[in-house]
Design a protein around this motif. Structure first.
Motif, PDB file in Angstrom:
ATOM      1  N   ASN A   1      11.435  23.519 -26.354  1.00 56.63           N
ATOM      2  CA  ASN A   1      12.193  24.765 -26.445  1.00 56.63           C
ATOM      3  C   ASN A   1      12.375  25.217 -27.892  1.00 56.63           C
ATOM      4  N   LYS A   2      11.554  24.654 -28.769  1.00 60.53           N
ATOM      5  CA  LYS A   2      11.449  25.067 -30.176  1.00 60.53           C
ATOM      6  C   LYS A   2      12.540  24.528 -31.085  1.00 60.53           C
ATOM      7  N   TRP A   3      13.592  23.981 -30.529  1.00 67.71           N
ATOM      8  CA  TRP A   3      14.698  23.527 -31.357  1.00 67.71           C
ATOM      9  C   TRP A   3      15.190  22.147 -30.907  1.00 67.71           C
ATOM     10  N   ALA A   4      15.200  21.190 -31.832  1.00 66.70           N
ATOM     11  CA  ALA A   4      15.797  19.881 -31.596  1.00 66.70           C
ATOM     12  C   ALA A   4      17.211  19.947 -32.169  1.00 66.70           C
ATOM     13  N   ILE A   5      18.153  20.281 -31.328  1.00 72.54           N
ATOM     14  CA  ILE A   5      19.533  20.616 -31.706  1.00 72.54           C
ATOM     15  C   ILE A   5      19.469  21.829 -32.645  1.00 72.54           C
ATOM     16  N   GLY A   6      19.584  21.629 -33.957  1.00 71.47           N
ATOM     17  CA  GLY A   6      19.513  22.761 -34.882  1.00 71.47           C
ATOM     18  C   GLY A   6      18.295  22.727 -35.771  1.00 71.47           C
ATOM     19  N   MET A   7      17.358  21.852 -35.496  1.00 78.41           N
ATOM     20  CA  MET A   7      16.145  21.732 -36.317  1.00 78.41           C
ATOM     21  C   MET A   7      14.968  22.404 -35.624  1.00 78.41           C
ATOM     22  N   ALA A   8      14.372  23.379 -36.300  1.00 68.75           N
ATOM     23  CA  ALA A   8      13.203  24.059 -35.751  1.00 68.75           C
ATOM     24  C   ALA A   8      12.060  23.064 -35.609  1.00 68.75           C
ATOM     25  N   HIS A   9      11.411  23.074 -34.471  1.00 66.12           N
ATOM     26  CA  HIS A   9      10.354  22.110 -34.167  1.00 66.12           C
ATOM     27  C   HIS A   9       9.255  22.114 -35.225  1.00 66.12           C
ATOM     28  N   ASP A  10       8.820  23.280 -35.652  1.00 63.69           N
ATOM     29  CA  ASP A  10       7.716  23.374 -36.606  1.00 63.69           C
ATOM     30  C   ASP A  10       8.036  22.733 -37.949  1.00 63.69           C
ATOM     31  N   ARG A  11       9.325  22.588 -38.265  1.00 60.82           N
ATOM     32  CA  ARG A  11       9.728  21.990 -39.537  1.00 60.82           C
ATOM     33  C   ARG A  11       9.846  20.482 -39.455  1.00 60.82           C
ATOM     34  N   ALA A  12       9.837  19.945 -38.240  1.00 63.71           N
ATOM     35  CA  ALA A  12      10.175  18.538 -38.060  1.00 63.71           C
ATOM     36  C   ALA A  12       8.993  17.651 -37.695  1.00 63.71           C
ATOM     37  N   THR A  13       7.834  18.232 -37.461  1.00 59.54           N
ATOM     38  CA  THR A  13       6.699  17.422 -37.015  1.00 59.54           C
ATOM     39  C   THR A  13       5.415  17.848 -37.716  1.00 59.54           C
ATOM     40  N   SER A  14       4.569  16.869 -37.994  1.00 55.02           N
ATOM     41  CA  SER A  14       3.306  17.167 -38.663  1.00 55.02           C
ATOM     42  C   SER A  14       2.264  17.720 -37.709  1.00 55.02           C
ATOM     43  N   GLN A  15       2.494  17.565 -36.399  1.00 55.09           N
ATOM     44  CA  GLN A  15       1.594  18.125 -35.388  1.00 55.09           C
ATOM     45  C   GLN A  15       2.446  18.878 -34.372  1.00 55.09           C
TER      46      GLN A  15
ATOM     47  N   GLU B   1       0.806  -1.218   0.000  1.00 60.66           N
ATOM     48  CA  GLU B   1       0.000   0.000   0.000  1.00 60.66           C
ATOM     49  C   GLU B   1       0.842   1.273   0.000  1.00 60.66           C
ATOM     50  N   THR B   2       2.110   1.156   0.346  1.00 53.19           N
ATOM     51  CA  THR B   2       2.987   2.346   0.357  1.00 53.19           C
ATOM     52  C   THR B   2       3.534   2.669  -1.028  1.00 53.19           C
ATOM     53  N   SER B   3       3.296   1.779  -1.968  1.00 51.11           N
ATOM     54  CA  SER B   3       3.848   1.974  -3.312  1.00 51.11           C
ATOM     55  C   SER B   3       2.908   2.842  -4.162  1.00 51.11           C
ATOM     56  N   ASP B   4       2.896   4.143  -3.858  1.00 51.49           N
ATOM     57  CA  ASP B   4       2.062   5.052  -4.633  1.00 51.49           C
ATOM     58  C   ASP B   4       2.916   6.142  -5.288  1.00 51.49           C
ATOM     59  N   GLN B   5       4.170   5.781  -5.596  1.00 52.40           N
ATOM     60  CA  GLN B   5       5.082   6.754  -6.192  1.00 52.40           C
ATOM     61  C   GLN B   5       4.642   7.146  -7.606  1.00 52.40           C
ATOM     62  N   VAL B   6       4.933   8.398  -7.932  1.00 54.67           N
ATOM     63  CA  VAL B   6       4.684   8.925  -9.266  1.00 54.67           C
ATOM     64  C   VAL B   6       6.028   9.099  -9.963  1.00 54.67           C
ATOM     65  N   THR B   7       6.061   8.804 -11.236  1.00 54.91           N
ATOM     66  CA  THR B   7       7.272   8.993 -12.036  1.00 54.91           C
ATOM     67  C   THR B   7       7.070  10.153 -13.003  1.00 54.91           C
ATOM     68  N   VAL B   8       8.078  10.998 -13.118  1.00 53.70           N
ATOM     69  CA  VAL B   8       8.060  12.088 -14.097  1.00 53.70           C
ATOM     70  C   VAL B   8       9.156  11.824 -15.121  1.00 53.70           C
ATOM     71  N   CYS B   9       8.784  11.918 -16.381  1.00 56.23           N
ATOM     72  CA  CYS B   9       9.713  11.668 -17.467  1.00 56.23           C
ATOM     73  C   CYS B   9       9.864  12.933 -18.304  1.00 56.23           C
ATOM     74  N   PHE B  10      11.060  13.525 -18.279  1.00 54.38           N
ATOM     75  CA  PHE B  10      11.339  14.716 -19.081  1.00 54.38           C
ATOM     76  C   PHE B  10      11.946  14.321 -20.430  1.00 54.38           C
ATOM     77  N   PHE B  11      11.581  15.035 -21.458  1.00 47.90           N
ATOM     78  CA  PHE B  11      12.232  14.879 -22.763  1.00 47.90           C
ATOM     79  C   PHE B  11      11.931  16.108 -23.608  1.00 47.90           C
ATOM     80  N   GLY B  12      12.665  16.244 -24.702  1.00 49.61           N
ATOM     81  CA  GLY B  12      12.509  17.413 -25.543  1.00 49.61           C
ATOM     82  C   GLY B  12      11.522  17.208 -26.676  1.00 49.61           C
ATOM     83  N   ASP B  13      11.257  18.289 -27.402  1.00 45.72           N
ATOM     84  CA  ASP B  13      10.276  18.215 -28.495  1.00 45.72           C
ATOM     85  C   ASP B  13      10.703  17.225 -29.571  1.00 45.72           C
ATOM     86  N   GLY B  14      12.020  17.090 -29.804  1.00 42.97           N
ATOM     87  CA  GLY B  14      12.492  16.154 -30.819  1.00 42.97           C
ATOM     88  C   GLY B  14      12.142  14.720 -30.496  1.00 42.97           C
ATOM     89  N   ALA B  15      12.091  14.384 -29.211  1.00 38.95           N
ATOM     90  CA  ALA B  15      11.800  13.008 -28.795  1.00 38.95           C
ATOM     91  C   ALA B  15      10.367  12.604 -29.089  1.00 38.95           C
TER      92      ALA B  15
END
Length: 344
Positions: A196-210, A155-169
């Protein structure tokens, strides 16, 4: 100049925080900012080697999310931009700095360096050099929490996990596979996209359809929300709701935090691709300045009090540098230590 997305509005009057809470948020963001500034100085002085990815500008995301968790209990999975995540988790600055110097006293014993910070004590599951590499690890951590509680009766196992990643991922296979599993099994996990709008040097809006990544949550029947990642109070508010949902067994949340890195992709990046107009727009939204204004205007702190905190933090970072410089190098005879889990 790449067009700017309309940032979500957040009514700061809709929440109330105590002075203590406000100063915790402020100190954590200041720690992250000044630590990264010192890293840049040490890198250019030849004290750090390899790739070093700084977090300047994105502090509100780390602080807003991680400081809403239970310290030492909930799990955090980071990326190669992991220094500030580690600090927010409570990993001592001197251990992080020593790791960046490649010293035995570092949090990864000098074997990991900038991109591979780890601390079992602070439930930091690691930084990961490959894009999206931490997503399966975090999903597994969330699964074991649920399994321990529901199948093993803990019953003590109610931990939450947070996973960070960038827009490129968000365009990688691990993203889709893991979010699908997490939703099917209602895992206690929060996926945080630091857009943060940039996946290394690729603008996010250019790299994804959504480009609106949080909208992808609908495919998995998962809660999805966007937040102004330059406002720590907005991030904290969203995080608290997502954490409560996860802990109550209501499943995962995908949070897209719209943020911006003030420096290049890494300290080896000349940062020539981003326009000056774009940098100026986001630079004017500095999350630390925004919180400072909030605290002062609401009489939760005055400028002198905040300046004192800043000085204390700077002293702590200077001490961390001295500690790192004075610490021993890893012993060459122990090259194969820490390869397996049983070797602690």
């Amino acid at each position: 100049m790449v067009s700017q997305r309309t940032l979500p509005k957040f009514n700061q009057a809709s929440i109330k925080i105590t002075k203590e809470e406000g100063l915790i948020l402020y100190e954590d963001m200041i720690l992250g900012r000044l630590f990264e500034d010192k890293c840049a100085e040490m890198y250019y002085r030849g004290k750090m080697f390899g790739f070093v990815h700084l977090y300047n500008g994105q502090e509100a995301v780390s602080t807003g999310i991680i400081k809403a968790l239970r310290p030492g209990e909930d799990y955090v999975s980071s990326t190669y931009r992991d220094h500030v995540h580690a600090l927010s988790c409570g990993v001592p600055p001197h251990e992080v700095m020593a790791e960046l110097f490649g010293k035995e006293t570092g949090c990864s014993k000098g074997r990991g360096g900038s991109m591979h910070l780890f601390s079992a004590e602070h439930r930091l599951l690691g930084g990961y050099a490959f894009v999206a590499e931490g997503i399966p690890v975090a999903t597994g951590a969330a699964f074991q929490s649920k399994y321990r509680r529901e199948m093993m009766g803990d019953e003590t196992s109610d931990q939450v996990t947070v996973c960070f990643f960038g827009d490129g991922a968000s365009n990688n296979g691990q993203f889709f596979e893991c979010l699908n599993m997490a939703s099917l099994w209602k895992l206690p996990i929060i996926y945080v996209v630091e857009n943060n709008k940039w996946a290394i040097g690729m603008a996010h809006d250019r790299a994804t359809s959504q480009p609106e990544i949080y909208q992808k949550a609908t495919v998995f029947n998962m809660a999805g929300v966007e937040v102004d990642g330059m406002d720590v109070l907005a991030v904290r508010s969203v995080a608290q709701k997502a954490i409560a949902r996860a802990r109550a067994g209501e499943g995962p949340t995908l949070i897209e935090a719209l943020t911006y890195r003030f420096r290049g992709h890494s300290l080896a990046d000349p940062d020539e691709l981003r326009s000056s107009d774009e940098k100026e727009f986001w630079g004017g939204r500095d999350p630390i300045n925004k919180l400072t204004t909030y605290l002062v205007e609401r009489n939760l702190a005055d400028n002198q009090e905040l300046e004192n905190i800043k000085k204390q933090v700077q002293e702590k970072i200077d001490q961390a540098v001295q500690f790192a410089q004075d610490s021993p190098e890893p012993n060459a005879n122990e090259l194969y230590r820490y390869v397996f889990a049983e070797d602690k």
